[in-house]
Design a protein around this motif. Structure first.
Motif, PDB file in Angstrom:
ATOM      1  N   ILE A  20       0.635  -1.049   0.075  1.00  0.00           N
ATOM      2  CA  ILE A  20       0.098  -0.099  -0.045  1.00  0.00           C
ATOM      3  C   ILE A  20       0.977   1.223   0.062  1.00  0.00           C
ATOM      4  O   ILE A  20       1.590   1.558   1.010  1.00  0.00           O
ATOM      5  CB  ILE A  20      -0.788   0.148   1.235  1.00  0.00           C
ATOM      6  N   ILE A  21       0.858   2.098  -0.987  1.00  0.00           N
ATOM      7  CA  ILE A  21       1.782   2.993  -1.182  1.00  0.00           C
ATOM      8  C   ILE A  21       0.901   4.525  -1.121  1.00  0.00           C
ATOM      9  O   ILE A  21      -0.214   4.479  -1.574  1.00  0.00           O
ATOM     10  CB  ILE A  21       2.627   2.917  -2.484  1.00  0.00           C
ATOM     11  N   ASP A  22       1.969   5.736  -1.062  1.00  0.00           N
ATOM     12  CA  ASP A  22       1.293   7.022  -0.878  1.00  0.00           C
ATOM     13  C   ASP A  22       1.361   7.144  -2.374  1.00  0.00           C
ATOM     14  O   ASP A  22       2.541   7.297  -3.184  1.00  0.00           O
ATOM     15  CB  ASP A  22       2.129   7.873  -0.099  1.00  0.00           C
ATOM     16  N   MET A  23       0.269   7.429  -3.195  1.00  0.00           N
ATOM     17  CA  MET A  23       0.508   7.613  -4.712  1.00  0.00           C
ATOM     18  C   MET A  23       1.218   8.895  -4.995  1.00  0.00           C
ATOM     19  O   MET A  23       1.549   9.010  -6.197  1.00  0.00           O
ATOM     20  CB  MET A  23      -1.198   7.766  -5.319  1.00  0.00           C
ATOM     21  N   ASP A  24       1.364   9.778  -4.122  1.00  0.00           N
ATOM     22  CA  ASP A  24       2.019  11.244  -4.595  1.00  0.00           C
ATOM     23  C   ASP A  24       3.586  10.923  -4.351  1.00  0.00           C
ATOM     24  O   ASP A  24       4.488  11.523  -5.021  1.00  0.00           O
ATOM     25  CB  ASP A  24       1.437  12.553  -3.535  1.00  0.00           C
ATOM     26  N   THR A  25       4.132  10.178  -3.174  1.00  0.00           N
ATOM     27  CA  THR A  25       5.413  10.147  -2.961  1.00  0.00           C
ATOM     28  C   THR A  25       5.980   8.892  -3.101  1.00  0.00           C
ATOM     29  O   THR A  25       7.336   8.548  -3.248  1.00  0.00           O
ATOM     30  CB  THR A  25       5.495  10.318  -1.592  1.00  0.00           C
ATOM     31  N   ASN A  26       5.135   7.681  -3.389  1.00  0.00           N
ATOM     32  CA  ASN A  26       5.447   6.445  -3.524  1.00  0.00           C
ATOM     33  C   ASN A  26       6.040   5.666  -2.290  1.00  0.00           C
ATOM     34  O   ASN A  26       6.673   4.564  -2.301  1.00  0.00           O
ATOM     35  CB  ASN A  26       6.610   6.307  -4.652  1.00  0.00           C
ATOM     36  N   ASP A  33       6.016   3.521   1.030  1.00  0.00           N
ATOM     37  CA  ASP A  33       5.311   2.277   1.327  1.00  0.00           C
ATOM     38  C   ASP A  33       4.642   2.708   2.903  1.00  0.00           C
ATOM     39  O   ASP A  33       5.177   2.908   3.858  1.00  0.00           O
ATOM     40  CB  ASP A  33       6.358   1.197   1.852  1.00  0.00           C
TER      41      ASP A  33
END
Length: 325
Positions: free
Chosen positions: A216-222, A224
């Motif tokens: 599950i990642i932060d779509m803005d910063t990649n 984890d």
């Protein structure tokens, strides 16, 4: 190409054999034979007898023939024109000692080329039960499948139905409560501490990443965010077993295989979701997911969600019902 025809062919043959039928599977994908590897018999050689070529036994009820057994090295390329392919297919059908079979499953390459034409011609005088057509949900695959359906109709082969492969995916989330049964194994009166919960959660997250590469990642910063997301979900749903699910991992744009089957008036046999255990079995041999082997290779999908193997077993039952007189 790449829609899972060989996976489905091997699965159908394997499940028929497990039901007690005598089954042969013929791999006529001459330029890309994969059935020997899927059935765990790659590297075997074909023997000659007074009755012709002896197929390789992958199971007491399942024999296999493929050009893969005739190559000096599995990486050898077969660069043949149509007449040589035609000659080999004729030999496979007439000079192999198949014995008394209930079913012969033929795994074909993509398209409607020499291999399909030769097979249809050589089997024209026999009772061909029918063709099972495999597709994925995308239009680019469905476009080819429409041509296959037209081909079958032109050469007089009954279409048993269409299988929609790679339709959906379900994977469990790494909830600490279910990791190795840690909470369940606690003695009565003991409680899981915050430190133990964090450790269990970290172990679960690590196990999920090793098994499925899901994050599950932060779509803005990649970044984890797997562990933080799991911790937040556990606070909201402390006793629930959660998972990731999508019906359209390969989203269709025009209704998918079910709509295509309806438009072309052919049976829709069902869908087969992506199944990590089935994919693994294709690499190491189907025997690994049979009997006690299945207990050793636990599915990654929750037990309440049907796996690809479950769906294929039901489809095999449907095919038997259609094929038997």
């Amino acid at each position: 190409g790449g829609v899972g025809k060989s996976t489905v062919a091997a699965s159908i043959a394997w499940n028929l054999a497990l039901k007690g039928f005598m089954v042969g599977i013929l791999d006529i994908d001459i330029c890309g034979p994969s059935i020997p590897k899927m059935l765990g018999v790659s590297g075997m050689t074909v023997q000659q007898s007074n009755f012709g070529w002896e197929p390789v036994m992958a199971h007491p009820n399942l024999c296999v023939m493929s050009i893969g057994f005739l190559l000096n090295h599995p990486d050898d390329a077969v660069i043949w024109r149509g007449p040589r392919k035609d000659s080999l297919i004729r030999q496979f059908l007439s000079q192999v000692n198949w014995g008394a079979l209930d079913y012969l499953i033929i795994d074909t390459p993509p398209g409607t080329s020499d291999e399909h034409i030769s097979t249809a011609q050589y089997l024209a005088q026999t009772r061909i039960e029918g063709a099972v057509i495999v597709t994925t949900p995308q239009d680019v695959s469905l476009s080819d499948v429409r041509k296959e359906i037209t081909f079958c109709r032109k050469v007089g082969i009954r279409i048993l139905g269409v299988i929609e492969n790679m339709k959906g995916l379900t994977l469990p989330m790494p909830m600490a409560a279910t990791t190795d049964g840690n909470k369940e194994n606690k003695q009565e009166g003991q409680h899981t501490t915050a430190v133990e919960q964090r450790r269990d959660r970290a172990d679960a997250v690590g196990a999920m990443k090793r098994k499925s590469s899901i994050q599950i990642i932060d779509m803005d910063t990649n970044e984890d965010m797997t562990e933080a997301a799991v911790e937040a979900l556990e606070r909201v749903f402390p006793s629930r077993r959660l998972g990731f699910h999508t019906d359209d991992i390969l989203p269709p744009t025009s209704g998918g295989a079910r709509q295509m089957a309806r438009d072309m008036d052919v049976p829709y046999l069902g869908l087969v979701p992506l199944d990590p255990v089935l994919a693994r079995a294709c690499d190491i041999g189907f025997e690994s997911i049979d009997g006690t082997g299945e207990r050793q290779m636990q599915p990654l999908s929750p037990s309440s969600a049907p796996s690809g193997r479950d769906c294929l077993r039901k489809i095999v039952d449907s095919i038997i019902a259609k094929a038997l007189p």
